[in-house]
Design an enzyme around this catalytic site. Structure first.
Site, mmCIF file in Angstrom:
data_model
loop_
_atom_site.group_PDB
_atom_site.id
_atom_site.type_symbol
_atom_site.label_atom_id
_atom_site.label_comp_id
_atom_site.label_asym_id
_atom_site.label_seq_id
_atom_site.Cartn_x
_atom_site.Cartn_y
_atom_site.Cartn_z
ATOM 1 N N ALA A 161 -2.315 -0.676 -2.995
ATOM 2 C CA ALA A 161 -1.981 -1.880 -2.211
ATOM 3 C C ALA A 161 -0.861 -1.660 -1.197
ATOM 4 O O ALA A 161 -0.393 -2.628 -0.583
ATOM 5 C CB ALA A 161 -1.654 -3.083 -3.093
ATOM 6 N N ALA A 162 -0.439 -0.421 -0.983
ATOM 7 C CA ALA A 162 0.596 -0.173 0.040
ATOM 8 C C ALA A 162 0.087 -0.620 1.413
ATOM 9 O O ALA A 162 0.784 -1.317 2.161
ATOM 10 C CB ALA A 162 0.958 1.308 0.074
ATOM 11 N N GLY A 163 -1.136 -0.215 1.736
ATOM 12 C CA GLY A 163 -1.724 -0.592 3.027
ATOM 13 C C GLY A 163 -1.872 -2.110 3.124
ATOM 14 O O GLY A 163 -1.593 -2.712 4.170
ATOM 15 N N ASP A 164 -2.312 -2.739 2.048
ATOM 16 C CA ASP A 164 -2.497 -4.203 2.053
ATOM 17 C C ASP A 164 -1.164 -4.911 2.238
ATOM 18 O O ASP A 164 -1.069 -5.923 2.934
ATOM 19 C CB ASP A 164 -3.124 -4.668 0.728
ATOM 20 C CG ASP A 164 -4.482 -4.028 0.497
ATOM 21 O OD1 ASP A 164 -5.150 -3.688 1.491
ATOM 22 O OD2 ASP A 164 -4.868 -3.862 -0.677
HETATM 23 P P1 ATP Z 1 -3.615 2.375 -0.509
HETATM 24 O O1 ATP Z 1 -2.949 3.414 -1.364
HETATM 25 O O2 ATP Z 1 -3.347 0.968 -0.921
HETATM 26 O O3 ATP Z 1 -5.073 2.635 -0.263
HETATM 27 P P2 ATP Z 1 -3.421 2.931 2.280
HETATM 28 O O4 ATP Z 1 -4.055 4.280 2.245
HETATM 29 O O5 ATP Z 1 -4.198 1.811 2.853
HETATM 30 O O6 ATP Z 1 -2.849 2.511 0.880
HETATM 31 P P3 ATP Z 1 -1.032 4.181 3.243
HETATM 32 O O7 ATP Z 1 -1.179 4.747 4.599
HETATM 33 O O8 ATP Z 1 -1.042 5.112 2.080
HETATM 34 O O9 ATP Z 1 -2.075 2.987 3.107
HETATM 35 O O10 ATP Z 1 0.339 3.369 3.150
HETATM 36 C C1 ATP Z 1 0.580 2.189 3.894
HETATM 37 C C2 ATP Z 1 2.052 2.101 4.243
HETATM 38 O O11 ATP Z 1 2.807 2.025 3.037
HETATM 39 C C3 ATP Z 1 2.604 3.335 4.963
HETATM 40 O O12 ATP Z 1 2.368 3.269 6.351
HETATM 41 C C4 ATP Z 1 4.080 3.250 4.599
HETATM 42 O O13 ATP Z 1 4.719 2.296 5.430
HETATM 43 C C5 ATP Z 1 4.027 2.712 3.167
HETATM 44 N N1 ATP Z 1 4.035 3.829 2.195
HETATM 45 C C6 ATP Z 1 2.991 4.418 1.583
HETATM 46 N N2 ATP Z 1 3.385 5.426 0.768
HETATM 47 C C7 ATP Z 1 4.733 5.446 0.860
HETATM 48 C C8 ATP Z 1 5.762 6.254 0.257
HETATM 49 N N3 ATP Z 1 5.465 7.259 -0.597
HETATM 50 N N4 ATP Z 1 7.041 5.986 0.599
HETATM 51 C C9 ATP Z 1 7.370 4.990 1.456
HETATM 52 N N5 ATP Z 1 6.454 4.188 2.055
HETATM 53 C C10 ATP Z 1 5.151 4.414 1.762
HETATM 54 O O1 RIB Z 2 -6.196 -1.618 -1.479
HETATM 55 C C1 RIB Z 2 -6.077 -1.677 -2.868
HETATM 56 C C2 RIB Z 2 -7.207 -2.487 -3.440
HETATM 57 O O2 RIB Z 2 -8.435 -1.834 -3.156
HETATM 58 C C3 RIB Z 2 -7.187 -2.640 -4.946
HETATM 59 O O3 RIB Z 2 -6.436 -3.743 -5.378
HETATM 60 C C4 RIB Z 2 -8.663 -2.693 -5.302
HETATM 61 O O4 RIB Z 2 -9.064 -3.941 -5.816
HETATM 62 C C5 RIB Z 2 -9.415 -2.351 -4.014
HETATM 63 O O5 RIB Z 2 -9.916 -3.477 -3.401
#
Ligand code: ATP
Ligand code: RIB
Length: 306
Positions: free
Chosen positions: A249-252
């Protein structure tokens, strides 16, 4: 303040920690199983609400305990649930998530009721959409539903934020109506063919994405931060340094935080900074919605980093 309308998926996440995610055909042992509310749409809605926005969430749940629990959570987070509907046949969405020891996740989603969120559900929400600060979409719902929402928002001159996750082809005519396209590295590679290995390739992918039609692009680069580009500007904004335990959920959280800051009138760079701070806090805790921070925490975090 105008509202943020989030249109998208609701899931219940079933999470297991493991040293390394299984390769095809492989079984690995894990530990620490837990269930938590997730779904890209719901995570973005909750992130925007906890970041201080008034949020209307448009989603579809199953008539089961998962659906009931999700709805209860949305009420606790203060989401406007006028346009949450229940499907008679399909179960609520679920996601199976493995988190490895580098805090990276691998996810399989069974969309269930999310796949029944239809253009007519979107048209029902037109009154909310037409007065919104922005609408936020992802791709765990049918393509025709996403397209209908974008067409409607565009007709009312409401900015569209599209998080193209999970990746799939998107029509150019649709991308031209998008204010902000914000993929992660994998999705950016899917849409452009450019493998992102550093700032140069991120820049090249962003240029290609802009060429497809959106007004602005933000590629999230995990712990490296984000690469943002638009008319007359491009910038790499490094991530805040934190100890990551689970990036789910970092991206979200970035998208929801950005949308909330946008709705409050912040400029583009401030929105990026706020989204980045919210996302950095999110990766320090386990789970999806369980790890999304509140506005006060984000502001305190930012104040310590001035
Ligand atoms: P998810 O793991 O939910 O699929 P995602 O792949 O959509 O995430 P990422 O690019 O991994 O998104 O991360 C989104 C944002 O979160 C990054 O641009 C950054 O701002 C923050 N982030 C992710 N990982 C880290 C980290 N290890 N330390 C600090 N900030 C982070
Ligand atoms: O982006 C993270 C989310 O991807 C999770 O909460 C999972 O439900 C999937 O939709």
């Amino acid at each position: 303040m105008k509202k943020v309308i989030v249109i998208g998926s609701s899931n219940t996440d079933m999470v297991v920690s493991t040293d390394k995610a299984p390769a095809p055909g492989e079984t690995v042992l894990g530990s620490g199983f837990f269930m938590a509310p997730g779904g890209k749409g719901a995570n973005q809605a909750v992130a925007a609400a906890r970041s201080g926005a008034k949020v209307v969430f448009v989603t579809r749940l199953g008539r089961d305990d998962f659906g009931k629990n999700s709805l209860a959570g949305y009420k606790r987070d203060g989401l406007d649930i006028t346009y949450v509907s229940f499907d008679k046949e399909e179960p609520s969405g679920t996601a199976l998530i493995a988190v490895d020891k580098k805090a990276q996740n691998s996810i399989v989603v069974a969309p269930g009721a999310n796949w029944k969120l239809s253009p007519s559900d979107i048209k029902r929400a037109e009154a909310a959409i037409k007065n919104a600060a922005c609408i936020v979409l992802q791709q765990e719902i049918p393509e025709e539903t996403v397209e209908c929402a974008i067409d409607l928002a565009c007709a009312h001159k409401v900015p569209v934020i599209l998080n193209p996750a999970p990746a799939r082809k998107i029509k150019k005519v649709i991308l031209k109506k998008v204010y902000l396209l914000n993929p992660n590295e994998t999705e950016a590679q899917f849409l452009t063919g450019v493998k992102i290995t550093g700032e140069r390739s991120a820049k090249s992918a962003a240029t290609k994405l802009l060429g497809l039609g959106p007004e602005n692009v933000i590629i999230t680069l995990g712990s490296r931060g984000v690469f943002a580009a638009g008319r007359g500007f491009e910038m790499l904004v490094p991530a805040f340094k934190v100890k990551a335990v689970d990036t789910t959920a970092a991206g979200d959280t970035f998208t929801g935080g950005f949308a909330a800051a946008f709705a409050s009138g912040s400029d583009f760079y401030e929105c990026v900074r706020f989204g980045s701070a919210a996302a950095a806090l999110c990766v320090t805790k386990k789970g999806a919605q369980s790890s999304i921070p509140y506005r006060k925490e984000v502001e305190q975090f930012l104040n310590h980093r001035k």
